[in-house]
Design an enzyme around this catalytic site. Structure first.
Site, PDB file in Angstrom:
ATOM      1  N   GLY A   9       0.851  -1.181   0.000  1.00 46.64           N
ATOM      2  CA  GLY A   9       0.000   0.000   0.000  1.00 46.64           C
ATOM      3  C   GLY A   9       0.885   1.229   0.000  1.00 46.64           C
ATOM      4  O   GLY A   9       1.967   1.232  -0.603  1.00 46.64           O
ATOM      5  N   SER A  10       0.479   2.256   0.711  1.00 43.61           N
ATOM      6  CA  SER A  10       1.252   3.498   0.719  1.00 43.61           C
ATOM      7  C   SER A  10       2.610   3.313   1.392  1.00 43.61           C
ATOM      8  O   SER A  10       3.662   3.483   0.772  1.00 43.61           O
ATOM      9  CB  SER A  10       0.459   4.603   1.415  1.00 43.61           C
ATOM     10  N   ASN A  96       0.287  -0.405  12.145  1.00 41.06           N
ATOM     11  CA  ASN A  96      -0.399   0.332  13.190  1.00 41.06           C
ATOM     12  C   ASN A  96      -1.103  -0.638  14.133  1.00 41.06           C
ATOM     13  O   ASN A  96      -1.384  -1.779  13.779  1.00 41.06           O
ATOM     14  CB  ASN A  96      -1.442   1.279  12.587  1.00 41.06           C
ATOM     15  N   LYS A 177       3.557   5.126  20.079  1.00 41.15           N
ATOM     16  CA  LYS A 177       2.975   5.200  18.735  1.00 41.15           C
ATOM     17  C   LYS A 177       1.463   5.020  18.808  1.00 41.15           C
ATOM     18  O   LYS A 177       0.713   5.700  18.103  1.00 41.15           O
ATOM     19  CB  LYS A 177       3.595   4.127  17.849  1.00 41.15           C
ATOM     20  N   ASN A 185      -5.280   9.833  14.366  1.00 38.72           N
ATOM     21  CA  ASN A 185      -6.013   9.137  13.308  1.00 38.72           C
ATOM     22  C   ASN A 185      -7.524   9.268  13.435  1.00 38.72           C
ATOM     23  O   ASN A 185      -8.214   9.654  12.485  1.00 38.72           O
ATOM     24  CB  ASN A 185      -5.608   7.663  13.273  1.00 38.72           C
TER      25      ASN A 185
END
Length: 298
Positions: A9-10, A96, A177, A185
């Protein structure tokens, strides 16, 4: 090093593209991104610019020296199953949320390392990834301490000019994190704001409260993370990525399922188990889950 990036993905495409400057890299992703890379290579733009030609495929190869897992947290089990038949020397999660390393370790025969990464990335078109900010990557054993394997993996990233460090306090890094993600988010996704919006005003108040609740959960688990340290981490990332669209905000804009269960949902659930109050994270999680349910995403 022979590197497999599972989840192009990104972030996966950015890390894979940067690693391909110094290593043999295979990207595992979906079409049409994979087809575009096979045809013309991967174009890295933005703060870092390069055109590289990693291998690209739809499934895992038979073997690799290192698997870097970049899939969404709700796809970790599927990723682990897909990698179970791949002969690996090591696996690194830079995902994440919490719990990814345990899922991978339960299914894979190789050692599993944990990592955090603050590089910014978006994937605007097939075959292209844009670096929206140069951050840093940390790597270490999930339970803390150091290892020769972590040192070797850290050197592999450094050889590709990726800002990387090997740390001995990975449990604290992961929960810090988590505090940043819990604050930035969900707030930006629900309010449709860029990251810099949480540096003040109502968005900042909400994000800060979510980060402080995460710190309280961490302390109840025996991890030393003060409220102020959690807030400072959130403020630092928000300032460094002020113009960025968070990954969860990107998911909402694209009407994709988010990682709320492994972020705000995780904080709320652990708070219940530990007797800690976390009303902000619980509310944020419920709102995002309601949005997903309304669109048939869960």
């Amino acid at each position: 090093m022979d590197v497999l990036v599972f989840g192009a993905g990104s972030l996966g495409s950015l890390l894979g593209g940067l690693l391909a400057r110094a290593h043999d890299v295979t990207l595992v992703g979906r079409d049409p991104h994979v087809r575009a890379i096979e045809r013309a290579g991967l174009h890295v733009t933005g703060h870092v610019e390069a055109t590289v030609h990693p291998a690209a495929r739809l499934d895992a190869p038979e073997s690799a020296g290192l698997a870097v897992v970049c899939v969404k947290s709700f796809d970790t089990e599927a990723a682990a199953d897909a990698l179970a038949d791949c002969a690996l020397d090591a696996c690194l999660s830079v995902q994440n949320g919490m719990g990814n390393e345990a899922i991978l370790a339960d299914r894979l025969e190789c050692p599993v390392l944990a990592g955090t990464c603050t590089y910014g990335a978006v994937r605007p078109d097939p075959g292209t990834v844009r670096c929206t900010g140069v951050g840093d990557l940390t790597v270490g054993p999930p339970a803390g301490g150091t290892s020769a394997l972590a040192e070797r993996v850290g050197r592999a990233f450094e050889a590709a000019s990726i800002v990387a460090s090997v740390v001995d306090d990975m449990p604290a890094r992961l929960v810090e994190k988590l505090a940043v993600n819990a604050g930035i988010n969900a707030t930006t996704a629900l309010a449709r704001l860029e990251n810099g919006a949480v540096l003040g005003g109502d968005a900042g108040a909400l994000a800060g409260a979510a980060a402080r609740e995460t710190a309280a959960v961490a302390r109840a688990e025996g991890i030393d993370l003060s409220d102020r340290a959690a807030e400072r981490a959130l403020e630092s990332v928000a300032a460094d990525t002020a113009a960025n669209t968070s990954s969860m905000h990107q998911d909402v804009l694209a009407e994709r399922r988010t990682e709320v269960d492994a972020i705000n949902g995780y904080v709320a659930d652990r708070a219940d188990e530990l007797g800690v109050d976390a009303p902000v994270n619980r509310t944020l999680a419920r709102l995002l889950r309601a949005w997903e349910a309304g669109r048939g995403l869960r």
